[in-house]
Design an enzyme around this catalytic site. Structure first.
Site: not given
Length: 136
Positions: A14, A33, A39, A41, A79, A124
């Site tokens: 995201h 971000c 990037h 997570h 996912d 996270e």
């Protein structure tokens, strides 16, 4: 009343950006971000339901059915997806952890027969390599 919790994990990418802000303001507010390439997570999700134990089955809810609902409504959708680009609820909303929790609640709210949604927790997961490679 009994509470039952089921855990699942998913990985997504995201970025954070607000069209109401300039590029400089986005960079200042969101830091790394704000990179529009995104990037990734790893997330851990905990879904807690509540209800009464059925005297015949001994279940509040069949945990397999709860697992299936979580996978169908959340894991299969989030996912290995870029949340901003591939998931409808994040086309106009930043996919912060807070907004993920809200969206997951909405996806699951009426999907679990025989139990009431009690809590959604989203973690996270820490980047195991951030100390070695620098902050993500």
């Amino acid at each position: 009343m009994i509470l039952l919790t089921r855990k699942a994990e998913f990985s997504s990418s995201h970025y954070y950006w607000s069209d109401q802000l300039s590029a400089e303001e986005n960079q200042r507010l969101f830091g790394k971000c704000a990179n529009r390439n995104g990037h990734g997570h790893n997330y851990t999700l905990e879904v807690t339901v509540e209800g009464e134990v059925d005297p015949v089955s001994g279940f509040v809810v069949d945990l397999k059915e709860l697992k299936d609902a979580i996978h169908r409504q959340v894991v299969d959708v989030y996912d290995h997806r870029h949340l901003n680009l591939e998931v409808p609820e994040f086309k106009q909303v930043n996919p912060t952890t807070e907004n993920l929790a809200i969206a997951i609640w909405k996806r699951l709210e009426n999907q679990i027969e025989g139990a009431k949604l009690h809590r959604v927790r989203v973690y996270e997961m820490p980047d195991l390599f951030s100390d070695y490679y620098g902050e993500a």
